[in-house]
Design a protein around this motif. Structure first.
Motif, PDB file in Angstrom:
ATOM      1  N   GLY A 237      95.329 101.179  15.422  1.00 57.59           N
ATOM      2  CA  GLY A 237      93.982  99.776  16.284  1.00 57.59           C
ATOM      3  C   GLY A 237      94.789  98.961  17.351  1.00 57.59           C
ATOM      4  N   ASP A 238      95.645  99.158  17.948  1.00 62.39           N
ATOM      5  CA  ASP A 238      95.648  98.967  19.156  1.00 62.39           C
ATOM      6  C   ASP A 238      95.370 100.109  21.268  1.00 62.39           C
ATOM      7  OD1 ASP A 238      99.470  97.939  17.924  1.00 62.39           O
ATOM      8  OD2 ASP A 238      97.874  96.785  18.540  1.00 62.39           O
ATOM      9  N   TYR A 239      94.514 100.827  20.227  1.00 65.68           N
ATOM     10  CA  TYR A 239      94.249 101.528  21.112  1.00 65.68           C
ATOM     11  C   TYR A 239      92.577 101.568  21.068  1.00 65.68           C
ATOM     12  CZ  TYR A 239      98.628 104.137  22.090  1.00 65.68           C
ATOM     13  OH  TYR A 239      99.642 104.185  22.210  1.00 65.68           O
ATOM     14  N   PRO A 240      92.311 100.652  22.571  1.00 67.10           N
ATOM     15  CA  PRO A 240      90.619 100.548  22.338  1.00 67.10           C
ATOM     16  C   PRO A 240      90.063 101.634  22.906  1.00 67.10           C
ATOM     17  CG  PRO A 240      91.995  99.729  24.712  1.00 67.10           C
ATOM     18  CD  PRO A 240      92.856 100.186  23.167  1.00 67.10           C
TER      19      PRO A 240
ATOM     20  N   TYR B 186      93.383 113.508  19.528  1.00 61.25           N
ATOM     21  CA  TYR B 186      92.971 112.277  20.723  1.00 61.25           C
ATOM     22  C   TYR B 186      93.748 111.975  21.759  1.00 61.25           C
ATOM     23  CZ  TYR B 186      89.302 112.633  17.053  1.00 61.25           C
ATOM     24  OH  TYR B 186      87.552 113.434  16.523  1.00 61.25           O
ATOM     25  N   CYS B 187      93.588 111.871  22.974  1.00 62.23           N
ATOM     26  CA  CYS B 187      93.282 110.493  23.607  1.00 62.23           C
ATOM     27  C   CYS B 187      93.060 109.528  23.731  1.00 62.23           C
ATOM     28  CB  CYS B 187      93.367 111.698  25.639  1.00 62.23           C
ATOM     29  SG  CYS B 187      94.011 110.913  27.090  1.00 62.23           S
ATOM     30  N   THR B 188      94.370 107.984  23.961  1.00 64.37           N
ATOM     31  CA  THR B 188      94.088 106.832  23.960  1.00 64.37           C
ATOM     32  C   THR B 188      94.848 106.889  25.291  1.00 64.37           C
ATOM     33  OG1 THR B 188      95.737 106.476  22.436  1.00 64.37           O
ATOM     34  CG2 THR B 188      93.759 106.832  21.274  1.00 64.37           C
TER      35      THR B 188
ATOM     36  N   TYR C  47      98.329 101.541  32.199  1.00 63.68           N
ATOM     37  CA  TYR C  47      98.027 102.188  30.848  1.00 63.68           C
ATOM     38  C   TYR C  47      98.800 102.267  30.487  1.00 63.68           C
ATOM     39  CZ  TYR C  47      93.378 100.406  31.321  1.00 63.68           C
ATOM     40  OH  TYR C  47      91.977  99.354  31.943  1.00 63.68           O
ATOM     41  N   ALA C  48      99.610 102.239  29.048  1.00 65.24           N
ATOM     42  CA  ALA C  48      99.927 103.258  27.679  1.00 65.24           C
ATOM     43  C   ALA C  48      99.478 103.902  27.533  1.00 65.24           C
ATOM     44  CB  ALA C  48     100.637 102.535  26.992  1.00 65.24           C
ATOM     45  N   MET C  49     100.055 105.275  27.137  1.00 61.13           N
ATOM     46  CA  MET C  49      98.815 106.395  26.621  1.00 61.13           C
ATOM     47  C   MET C  49      99.377 106.663  25.582  1.00 61.13           C
ATOM     48  SD  MET C  49      96.233 106.493  29.523  1.00 61.13           S
ATOM     49  CE  MET C  49      95.619 108.184  28.986  1.00 61.13           C
ATOM     50  N   GLY C  50      98.267 107.500  24.386  1.00 61.35           N
ATOM     51  CA  GLY C  50      98.941 108.058  23.477  1.00 61.35           C
ATOM     52  C   GLY C  50      97.988 109.259  22.931  1.00 61.35           C
ATOM     53  N   TRP C  51      98.727 110.205  22.357  1.00 63.70           N
ATOM     54  CA  TRP C  51      97.867 111.140  21.477  1.00 63.70           C
ATOM     55  C   TRP C  51      97.532 111.240  19.901  1.00 63.70           C
ATOM     56  CZ3 TRP C  51      95.420 114.989  24.321  1.00 63.70           C
ATOM     57  CH2 TRP C  51      95.766 114.936  24.757  1.00 63.70           C
ATOM     58  N   PHE C  52      97.012 110.983  19.543  1.00 66.94           N
ATOM     59  CA  PHE C  52      96.371 110.974  17.779  1.00 66.94           C
ATOM     60  C   PHE C  52      96.073 112.582  17.775  1.00 66.94           C
ATOM     61  CE2 PHE C  52      97.508 106.551  16.162  1.00 66.94           C
ATOM     62  CZ  PHE C  52      98.024 105.998  17.611  1.00 66.94           C
ATOM     63  N   ARG C  53      95.924 112.746  16.254  1.00 60.79           N
ATOM     64  CA  ARG C  53      95.325 113.325  15.291  1.00 60.79           C
ATOM     65  C   ARG C  53      94.371 113.369  14.374  1.00 60.79           C
ATOM     66  NH1 ARG C  53     100.060 117.848  14.296  1.00 60.79           N
ATOM     67  NH2 ARG C  53     100.797 116.392  12.202  1.00 60.79           N
ATOM     68  N   GLN C  54      93.288 114.224  14.341  1.00 60.67           N
ATOM     69  CA  GLN C  54      92.578 114.025  13.112  1.00 60.67           C
ATOM     70  C   GLN C  54      92.445 115.374  11.765  1.00 60.67           C
ATOM     71  OE1 GLN C  54      88.857 111.339  12.849  1.00 60.67           O
ATOM     72  NE2 GLN C  54      89.460 111.062  10.562  1.00 60.67           N
ATOM     73  N   ALA C  55      93.189 115.339  10.922  1.00 59.54           N
ATOM     74  CA  ALA C  55      92.411 116.618  10.112  1.00 59.54           C
ATOM     75  C   ALA C  55      90.997 116.421   9.479  1.00 59.54           C
ATOM     76  CB  ALA C  55      93.427 117.684   9.428  1.00 59.54           C
ATOM     77  N   PRO C  56      90.836 118.112   9.180  1.00 56.86           N
ATOM     78  CA  PRO C  56      89.492 117.256   8.059  1.00 56.86           C
ATOM     79  C   PRO C  56      89.610 116.965   6.165  1.00 56.86           C
ATOM     80  CG  PRO C  56      89.551 119.826   9.157  1.00 56.86           C
ATOM     81  CD  PRO C  56      90.919 119.336   9.387  1.00 56.86           C
TER      82      PRO C  56
END
Length: 122
Positions: free
Chosen positions: A107-110, A95-97, A32-41
């Motif tokens: 959308g590419d991260y399930p 978030y880790c993906t 798996y390729a891996m990624g980090w995303f983030r979400q602020a309020p």
């Protein structure tokens, strides 16, 4: 199915550093390729960084490039995000993906972890 668990978040002063970790459940972590995303309020979840299966290729969002480093240790089924020179605007849930492909498109991260809070005080 891949289960992901983030850790390492916390409160840090502006200009400080923090390292996030993401532990994966599967022994086929290097598939798996891996990624980090983030979400602020009140904001949409946004791309931070991604890394290829081998770790040989990386991708960064313009907003963090030069301040963060994504890496992985396939022997430990773990991915990392080292962050430096943190700013208050970096405050978010991170978030880790995982995905079959390395991409900056949410959308590419399930597979997603539950997230870890990073708060940067000014």
């Amino acid at each position: 199915q891949v289960q992901l668990v983030e850790s390492g978040g916390g409160l840090v002063q502006a200009g400080g550093s923090l390292r996030l970790s993401c532990a994966a459940s599967r022994r086929t972590f290097d598939n798996y390729a891996m990624g980090w995303f983030r979400q602020a309020p009140g904001e949409q979840r946004e791309f931070v960084a991604a890394i290829s299966r081998s770790g040989g290729f990386t991708l960064y969002a313009a907003s963090v490039k030069g301040r963060v480093t994504i890496s992985r240790d396939n022997a430990k089924n773990t991915m990392y995000l080292q962050m430096h020179s943190l700013k208050p605007e970096d405050t978010a849930v991170y978030y880790c993906t995982a995905s079959r492909i390395m991409t900056g498109d949410r959308g590419d991260y399930p597979y997603w972890g539950q997230g870890t809070q990073v708060t940067v005080s000014s």
